[in-house]
Design an enzyme around this catalytic site. Structure first.
Site, PDB file in Angstrom:
ATOM      1  N   GLY A 107       0.833  -1.205   0.000  1.00 28.93           N
ATOM      2  CA  GLY A 107       0.000   0.000   0.000  1.00 28.93           C
ATOM      3  C   GLY A 107       0.864   1.251   0.000  1.00 28.93           C
ATOM      4  N   SER A 108       0.397   2.283   0.699  1.00 38.59           N
ATOM      5  CA  SER A 108       0.993   3.618   0.565  1.00 38.59           C
ATOM      6  C   SER A 108       2.414   3.740   1.075  1.00 38.59           C
ATOM      7  CB  SER A 108       0.116   4.651   1.253  1.00 38.59           C
ATOM      8  OG  SER A 108      -1.161   4.633   0.669  1.00 38.59           O
ATOM      9  N   VAL A 109       2.882   2.819   1.922  1.00 33.98           N
ATOM     10  CA  VAL A 109       4.288   2.880   2.343  1.00 33.98           C
ATOM     11  C   VAL A 109       5.178   2.811   1.100  1.00 33.98           C
ATOM     12  CG1 VAL A 109       6.126   1.597   3.530  1.00 33.98           C
ATOM     13  CG2 VAL A 109       3.938   1.983   4.677  1.00 33.98           C
TER      14      VAL A 109
END
Ligand SMILES: [Zn+2]
Length: 767
Positions: free
Chosen positions: A335-337
């Protein structure tokens, strides 16, 4: 970047393909898991017994083994993590017992009482009258063995014997359990580093060869006695710091309670510059001293299974899960990491700079996707016009997609490989899971940018946590992809270094200038963006939040069922020159807590708490407070009793406290909070002057969702005090997400309740 919407046939349906890949992956994992499990259980429970049965002492030329002592495992500071101690096996010679006409019942009674072995099992073994070697109990500790000796002497018993053995101890119980692994009854390493370094740790047994008669007694004057010394095993020193490991596990366990995490959690702490692993934890964990047992809560869960076979299978599954080092073995959608990586490549390729402008309308049509299924930002109505820095603070999907489209699929994959995300990291190839990426033929297909678009914000592929943190470290440490390592050195039993690991640069992925820009942007994510809740007063922290769908769940559930999430945060400090980087994953928070499910509201404050303990206490990095920071910190309450009331008032104000005086004495006779309590600055100290401090208990109020000042008022109104973690309390947008003592619990008047504050703006974020 403008693109003409063209209607084209999709080369492949990404949703379904991923679905099938997931199913296949699950099936393969399942089969491997059970084969490994079965092999292990055989080795542990059956294999070694057979070996002892086979040991017979009937030869005339008799050999006895001189056991090598298994090496010790130390943490980076020389603290013992695993050590072997001398113990004894107790065995009987039924042949001797019979020959000397011993009282079997007396022997069985005595041994069964001292060694906690069943009476019947002893009499059964004693009945094998031809045998000279029947094990009664393995690895008996010294005090018990002494009791057996006493029992033998008192009753003038023959036929009960001892042989030297060794037992593995893990003095820190569950600490770093999956990293260390465990050894079986025969001292063979069966999992973790105990298995991987078994060859080093074991040493070489020595032996003694003697001539014996058929009854097994030494032929004293045969003159034949040969002695080969044992060579003790090597010692291993890890890069793990037991204190860092302790803080990581402490806050990970707390997060599991606070957010009611359903599927466990993983965390890695790494030296951002060298790749040395400082801590690595998975939950559920186990106690390697007793590795076959599962936790009480698991036992409770399994107690409802009535069918015996089903119970056995569930029990073995629970064992396997607790032994699994999920930080290495599991793969997940980051995801956004992952946006850290997209940002790094776009800056390195010079297609953007921190001030580049993006416009997010909440969605974007993508070649290769059906027109009614555009890529969406997590914020449905969009982020509007924003600079690159703001887009990262907002964790905007659309900005990442636009960067990815400018880079193109081939360049994007070139960097994915360069960041090491398609290869195992080399930390432990056997234990590491394999990342899952679209095949080049799909990813590079013309007129199809669907997979590329999703990949830019961390979806539709799988990596391991160790791959993700190693790549993120490269993005912020000057651009160097390091080979992570966990063994610092191997030494022989005399302390000579046999092998030492030096930090290994695999390659430089981005320039040091680009890396500095990435650090600056990620620091702003924690200062003002979705990472606000990882702030620590007095330190600069950088990082990125992530909230991703649990891919396993997608395969198993209907499309419209409520989704399960893995929430994560990758944080590093100090932001301008990172010494440590931490990646925390919480697998499936429940909806019951009422706290919105996101990396920013759950994983970020937990990593903040870890860093707040680790930076000053383990890395010697002291906080630097600005005048503003003083308003946000917690301070230690000084002892004020027996001091003059008027002087005390001045003193407290100078420290940043408020005060209230009860009674009209000249000197302070009592105080709340008590001396050394850790409370938020600005707390209203109660000075008792010739008045008694109340002894009653009070019920803790429910603080969830309150602003800092109302929570403080609510507590102080009841004679309780507040302490904070998470986002700074001076931030007007913060509210309480978690309280350290549950509401309704009765506590002593004057107790301190810790609250985790989170930025309300972050609460609804899925970025
Ligand atoms: Zn957006």
């Amino acid at each position: 970047m403008e693109e003409k919407p063209k209607k084209r046939k999709r080369t492949q349906k990404p949703g379904r393909a991923l679905f099938f890949r997931t199913i296949i992956l699950l099936a393969v994992c399942g089969v491997i898991a059970f084969v490994v499990l079965a092999a292990r259980l055989y080795e542990v429970q059956i294999g070694s017994n057979g070996r002892y049965e086979a040991l017979a002492l009937d030869a005339q030329l008799s050999q006895s083994t001189i056991r090598a002592s298994r090496g010790t495992i130390f943490d980076t500071n020389g603290k013992i993590l695993a050590i072997s101690a001398a113990v004894e096996n107790v065995f009987i010679s039924p042949y001797e017992i019979d020959r000397d006409d011993q009282n079997v019942a007396l022997i069985a009674n005595g041994l069964s009482a001292i060694l906690d072995v069943s009476y019947e099992s002893i009499t059964e073994k004693a009945a094998k009258k031809e045998s000279q070697y029947q094990i009664i109990k393995l690895k008996v500790e010294n005090d018990q063995a002494d009791q057996v000796r006493e029992f033998i002497n008192e009753n003038e018993i023959s036929g009960v014997h001892f042989e030297p053995a060794s037992k593995r101890y893990y003095p820190n119980s569950t600490l770093a359990s999956q990293v260390l692994g465990f050894v079986g009854t025969d001292n063979k390493g069966l999992d973790g580093l105990e298995k991987r370094y078994d060859g080093d740790l074991t040493g070489i047994n020595g032996r003694r060869v003697r001539l014996k008669n058929a009854k097994g007694t030494d032929l004293m004057f045969s003159g034949y006695d040969d002695y080969y010394n044992a060579q003790d095993g090597n010692n291993i020193t890890l890069t793990i710091d037991a204190t860092i490991q302790y803080f990581v596990e402490k806050h990970l366990d707390q997060a599991i309670v606070d957010y009611d995490i359903q599927n466990g959690a993983m965390c890695i702490a790494m030296n951002a510059k060298t790749g040395a692993i400082l801590a690595m934890a998975s939950h559920p964990n186990f106690n390697p001293n007793d590795f076959l047992s599962i936790s009480e809560s698991e036992m409770e869960r399994l107690s409802y299974i009535e069918d015996e076979e089903e119970y056995k299978e569930a029990f073995h599954k629970a064992q396997f899960l607790q032994w699994r080092n999920r930080s290495l073995a599991d793969t997940y959608e980051p995801g956004s990491v992952f946006k850290i990586i997209t940002l790094s490549m776009a800056l390195e390729e010079n297609i953007v700079n921190p001030n580049s402008v993006f416009n997010c309308r909440g969605l974007k049509e993508i070649q290769g996707r059906e027109e009614d299924k555009p890529v969406r930002c997590w914020r449905r109505w969009g982020h509007g016009e924003q600079t690159l820095t703001e887009a990262m603070q907002n964790s905007c999907n659309i900005a990442c997609v636009e960067m990815g489209l400018k880079l193109g699929a081939r360049t994007f994959y070139k960097y994915i490989s360069a960041f090491g995300l398609r290869d195992k990291t080399g930390l432990d190839s056997n234990a590491e899971g394999r990342s899952l990426w679209w095949d080049d033929s799909v990813f590079f297909a013309r007129y199809n940018q669907s997979q590329l678009a999703s990949a830019t914000f961390g979806q539709t592929f799988n990596v391991t946590p160790i791959q993700m943190i190693t790549a993120a470290a490269a993005a912020v440490n000057g651009g160097y992809l390091m080979e992570p390592y966990i063994v610092k050195q191997v030494t022989d039993s005399n302390g000579n270094i046999i092998e030492a690991t030096e930090p290994t640069v695999r390659r430089q992925v981005i320039s040091s200038e680009t890396s500095a820009t990435v650090r600056g942007i990620l620091e702003s994510v924690v200062k003002t963006g979705t990472g606000t809740n990882a702030q620590i007063i007095g330190y600069s922290v950088g990082g990125k939040t992530g909230t991703s769908e649990n891919v396993v769940q997608i395969a198993e559930s209907a499309e419209n069922a409520p989704k399960d999430y893995i929430v994560s945060f990758c944080g590093f400090a100090p932001a301008d020159d990172p010494e440590i980087i931490i990646l925390l994953l919480l697998d499936t928070p429940s909806r019951k807590t009422g706290i919105s499910i996101s990396g920013g509201s759950m994983a970020a404050p937990a990593v903040g708490s870890m860093l707040a303990d680790i930076l000053p206490l383990c890395l010697g990095i002291t906080p630097k407070y600005t005048d503003d920071d003083i308003k946000d910190i917690n301070i230690n309450m000084p002892r004020i009793t027996e001091k003059n009331v008027e002087e005390t008032k001045e003193y407290l104000l100078g420290l940043g406290f408020e005060y209230k005086v009860v009674g009209d004495g000249e000197n302070v006779t009592g105080q709340l909070p008590l001396a050394n309590a850790h409370v938020a600055s600005g707390a209203t100290v109660i000075i008792y002057a010739d008045e008694e401090v109340p002894q009653e208990t009070v019920a803790v109020p429910l603080l969830y969702g309150m602003t800092y000042s109302s929570a403080k008022q609510s507590l102080e109104g009841r004679g309780l005090f507040i302490r904070t973690s998470g986002a700074p309390k001076s931030n007007s947008k913060v509210a309480v997400s978690v309280q350290s003592i549950p509401s309704g619990q009765e506590v002593a008047y004057g107790s301190v309740v810790e609250v985790t504050l989170i930025d309300k703006d972050v609460i609804e974020l899925r970025g």
